[in-house]
Design a protein around this motif. Sequence first.
Motif: not given
Length: 267
Positions: A109-110, A100-101, A225-229
């Motif tokens: 939210t995605v 969940t992003y 860098a991992a915090v993406k949709a």
Amino acid sequence: MKKMILTFSTGLLILAAHGQQTQGRVVYERTLKIHIDMEGMGEAPMRPMPSTHKDKWEVLFGNNQSLRRAVEDDTPEEMTEVPDGGPRMHMITPGENEITYHNFTTGQTVEQLEFAARNYIITDSIPHRNWKLTGETTTILNYPCQQAIAQLIGKRRMTSVENGEMKSQEVADTSRIIAWFTPAIPVPAGPEYQGELPGLILGLEVGDGRVIYQAVEVTEQADLAAVKAPSKGKKLSAREFEAEREKMLEAMQKDAKRRGAVLRIGG
């Protein structure tokens, strides 16, 4: 020192100083209560089933965004069975393959969900509930926390076994959410209900204790860098996904008796 005033839905005010932690990683332990109705199973003995299930989740946050995902666990799969050809059951915990992003700037939210061996991407806006501060305080991992509560109005899925056949249905659910958040980390992230409170959620109780999250580690370092949709999966609206899931659940229920019942817990 300058102060930043954050307004809350109840009209109460919270003060948070500039220069506080705005990025990091949190590890949560999640505890799920197990409930199953085994009507129609006769007198066949069954090994005692656990009353709770525990797993771990992590939340990465920074740049006004967050990402929630499960922490890999090498614990053997939990299962139980009825002797003499009875149904064999294995536990599938809700969200175990979910990412969940949240983008707190855009309010988007995605979610990446896996259901029936298929990946889905569900895009929606961050909802807003009417949270109320109770005035209660506590300390979690040396962070001062405030308590906020909200009412959860919706549906949840119940699974039962009647005459050897698994049945799953949605039932009305009205319960309470209790959150402990810390203004010391003024980021609206958490294991659930991200974007709704003016501080990082470190403790959470959902559905009158059916689901409990407790932070067990907080660090200032995170793989931003991992915090993406997420983008891997069939793109659907929330309504389209629910309709497709219902059709697939009906097909799965028809086949449940032959394959063995699936026990879903915590939701």
